[in-house]
Scaffold this active site. Structure first.
Site, short mmCIF file in Angstrom:
data_model
loop_
_atom_site.label_atom_id
_atom_site.label_comp_id
_atom_site.label_asym_id
_atom_site.label_seq_id
_atom_site.Cartn_x
_atom_site.Cartn_y
_atom_site.Cartn_z
N HIS A 1 -7.91 1.74 1.66
CA HIS A 1 -7.79 1.35 3.07
C HIS A 1 -8.60 2.29 3.97
O HIS A 1 -8.07 2.97 4.84
CB HIS A 1 -6.34 1.32 3.51
CG HIS A 1 -6.11 0.40 4.68
ND1 HIS A 1 -4.95 -0.33 4.84
CD2 HIS A 1 -6.88 0.10 5.76
CE1 HIS A 1 -5.02 -1.05 5.96
NE2 HIS A 1 -6.20 -0.79 6.54
N GLU B 1 0.84 -1.20 0.00
CA GLU B 1 0.00 0.00 0.00
C GLU B 1 0.87 1.25 0.00
O GLU B 1 1.76 1.38 0.83
CB GLU B 1 -0.93 -0.01 1.22
CG GLU B 1 -1.93 -1.15 1.17
CD GLU B 1 -2.92 -1.17 2.32
OE1 GLU B 1 -2.74 -0.36 3.27
OE2 GLU B 1 -3.87 -1.96 2.29
#
Length: 530
Positions: A279, A261
Site C-alpha cells: 500500500h 491489510e
C-alpha cells in the site's frame, strides 16, 4: 490571549508546521499511546493525524473543545466521521495530495510486470544469471485499459501514451467529449477486458464495485494480459485472481492494495507472476508533504471560522444556520441522482426554491457536486475538488434560486441533462422541528419519503398485483421493506415506486425482481453518510 491548541498526533513534515504558522499552540503526542492521546485531546482545538491514530467516539468524547480533525492523507478509515459530525467536529483530509504518486506507482507496476524486474532482481541477487528466463514484453503499440477515467486515470493516460500505447477506458460517468479530449477510446467493460494487454483499475469501492473483477471478467481477458490494482482492496476478487494466475488464465498481476491489510491467508504473495507492494500509493516524500501542508491550511481556515473546501463532513465557514442543514440533504440528493443516471452527465442545475432564496446558498451547489461524485470516482471528493471533477468531465453547472415553493417551505431540486439526450431530476426537502431529510420527487413525480441508507427505485407499467410480486419476493429473501411510496401520472401509465429497505439486496435478487415486474428502471441506491 490564549492561542488555540493544535495537537500533532503523528510525525509530520517541517513544512506542515510552517504552514500552520505562529498563531497556534502546537503540541506533540504519540497518537498510538491511547491514554496519552485521550489526555492531550482534553485541551485540543484541532488534531492532525495520519493513519496510525484512531479518532473514534471515545476520542471525540475526550475532546470537548475539538473543532477539527485533520488527516494528512486521503483515507479516513481511522476516523469515525459520523461520530465527528454528531459532535459538530469538522473532518478534513488532503484528497489531491497523492494522485501523482498513485499514478506513478501504477506505471511502476506495469513496467515491472512487462519486464519482470522484481523476479530478475531476486534471481540476480541470489547469484544466478538467467537472462533467458526473464524475457519480457514491450509496451509500444500495446493496449492499456483503464477502468475508471478520473484524475489518476487521466494522469496515467498521458504518461502511457508517451510509451506509444493505445489507451481505452471504461467509465460510465465520463462523456465521449472528455474521453476524446484525453485521446482515449471509451469501451464497454467487456470489450475493454477482451482488447487490453494491460488493465489498471481506478474505481471507488462501493457495494457495486466490490469484486467487480472476478472469475467471469478474468476469463474474458487475454492469456497474455496483466492487471494492476493500486486503487482499493477488494475491487478484484482475490480468490478468483489467484485461481486465474495459477492456471495461466492471465499472465500476471500487480497489487498495492488488498481486501485485508496486511494481507492474510492468501496465496497471491507467493506467486511468481505477481508483483506486490504494501500500500505505497501515497508513500512518497512529495505526497506526504503536500498532504501535511494541505491539512495545515485547512486547520487555519477552520479555526478562523472560514469556509474549508477540503471538509468531508461539513462545509464549515460563514454559512447561515438556516442553510447548514441543507448541506447533508443535498449531498444525498446528489448520490440519488448519480445512482439513477443511465448515461454520463453533461449539465446540472441546482435549483433552490423557497425561503432559502433569501440566504447565501452557494455551498449547496458544492454539496450537490460532492454528492454526485461521491460514489463514482476513485479519489476522495470534497468541496474543493468536486467543481474540478465537473470541469474535467465537461459538465456545465448552474445554481438557480427563487422564492417559489408551493408545498414546502423549501425544496431543492437537482436537474441534469444526460449524454443520451434524456433528463433526470430529484427533489428533496427538510421537514418538521427535527429537520427530517426527505425525498419529495423524481422526474416530476411527487412522493414523500425519509432518506435512509438503503433504497430501491423502480419504474414500471402501472397494473394490478405489482406490489404483491415484489413484496413477496423480498419477503421470501428476508429483506424487510421499512417504507414505500408509489407515484404515477395516470392509471395504467408508468409508475414510480421507491422502497426503503433495512439491508442491501443481492444483485441476483434485484435481477429476479426486475424481470418479474418487467421494470424499465430498477436501481439499488446506497446512501453514504455525509
Amino acid at each position: 490571549m490564549t492561542k488555540p491548541v493544535v495537537l500533532l498526533a503523528e510525525k509530520l513534515s517541517p513544512a506542515t508546521i510552517d504552514a500552520l504558522g505562529p498563531d497556534f499552540d502546537v503540541r506533540d503526542v504519540d497518537g498510538t499511546d491511547r491514554p496519552a492521546l485521550l489526555s492531550a485531546l482534553a485541551d485540543a482545538d484541532a488534531v492532525l493525524i495520519r493513519s496510525a491514530t484512531q479518532i473514534d467516539a471515545e476520542a471525540l468524547a475526550a475532546a470537548p473543545k475539538l473543532k477539527v480533525v485533520a488527516r494528512a492523507g486521503v483515507g479516513l478509515d481511522n476516523v469515525d466521521i459520523k461520530a465527528a459530525t454528531t459532535a459538530g467536529v469538522m473532518v478534513v483530509n488532503a484528497p489531491t495530495s497523492n494522485i501523482i504518486s498513485a499514478a506513478e506507482l501504477t506505471i511502476g507496476h506495469i513496467l515491472s510486470l512487462a519486464r519482470r524486474i522484481p523476479a530478475a532482481h531476486a534471481s540476480l541477487s541470489a547469484g544466478e544469471w538467467k537472462r533467458s528466463s526473464f524475457t519480457g514484453t514491450e509496451l509500444f503499440e500495446k493496449t492499456l485499459g483503464i477502468i475508471g477515467l478520473g484524475r489518476i486515470g487521466a494522469l496515467i493516460t498521458a504518461r502511457m501514451q508517451a510509451f506509444g500505447m493505445r489507451v481505452v477506458a471504461y467509465d460510465p460517468y465520463v462523456t465521449s467529449a472528455r474521453a476524446q479530449q484525453l485521446g482515449v477510446e471509451l469501451l464497454s467493460l467487456d470489450d475493454l477486458l477482451e482488447q487490453s494487454d494491460f488493465i489498471t483499475i481506478h474505481m471507488p469501492k462501493t457495494p457495486e464495485t466490490t469484486g467487480m473483477i472476478s472469475t467471469a471478467q478474468l476469463a474474458a481477458m487475454k492469456k497474455s494480459a496483466y492487471i494492476v490494482n493500486v486503487a482499493r482492496g477488494g475491487l478484484i476478487d482475490e480468490a478468483a485472481l489467484e485461481a486465474a494466475l495459477t492456471s495461466g488464465e492471465i499472465a500476471g498481476a500487480g497489487l498495492d492494495v488488498f481486501s485485508s491489510e496486511p494481507p492474510k491467508e492468501t496465496g497471491l504473495l507467493g506467486l511468481p507472476n505477481v508483483v506486490v507492494t504494501p500500500h505505497l500509493g501515497a508513500s512518497t516524500d512529495e505526497a506526504q508533504e503536500k498532504a501535511g501542508i494541505s491539512v495545515a491550511r485547512s486547520v487555519r481556515l477552520a479555526l478562523g471560522g472560514e469556509l474549508v473546501p477540503d471538509a468531508v463532513n461539513v462545509a464549515g465557514g460563514a454559512i447561515d444556520p438556516y442553510v447548514r442543514p441543507g448541506i447533508a440533504l443535498v449531498e444525498k440528493l446528489g448520490q440519488f441522482f448519480s445512482a439513477l443516471a443511465k448515461s454520463p452527465l453533461t449539465s446540472l442545475d441546482v435549483e433552490v426554491h423557497g425561503e432559502l432564496s433569501g440566504y447565501n446558498v452557494d455551498v449547496l451547489k458544492l454539496a450537490a457536486l460532492k454528492g454526485v461524485f461521491t460514489n463514482i470516482v476513485s479519489e476522495s471528493v470534497s468541496y474543493v475538488n468536486a467543481p474540478l471533477l465537473a470541469d474535467q468531465r465537461g459538465i456545465d453547472v448552474r445554481l438557480l434560486v427563487d422564492d417559489q415553493s408551493d408545498e414546502y417551505r423549501n425544496v431543492i431540486t437537482l436537474t441534469g441533462a444526460l449524454s443520451d439526450g434524456t433528463q433526470l431530476s430529484v427533489s428533496g426537502t427538510l421537514t418538521g422541528p427535527k429537520q427530517i431529510e426527505k425525498l419529495v420527487g423524481i422526474n416530476g413525480l411527487a412522493l414523500e419519503l425519509p432518506i435512509e441508507k438503503h433504497h430501491i427505485v423502480m419504474v414500471y407499467t402501472d397494473r394490478p398485483g405489482i406490489v404483491a410480486v415484489y413484496g413477496q419476493k423480498f419477503g421470501e429473501a428476508g429483506i424487510n421493506i421499512a417504507g414505500m411510496q408509489i407515484a404515477r401520472q395516470s392509471a395504467g401509465g408508468r409508475a414510480l415506486s421507491v422502497l426503503t429497505v433495512d439491508s442491501p439486496v443481492s444483485d441476483e435478487l434485484l435481477e429476479e425482481v426486475s424481470s418479474a415486474i418487467d421494470a424499465d428502471v430498477f436501481r439499488q441506491i446506497e446512501i453514504t453518510e455525509a
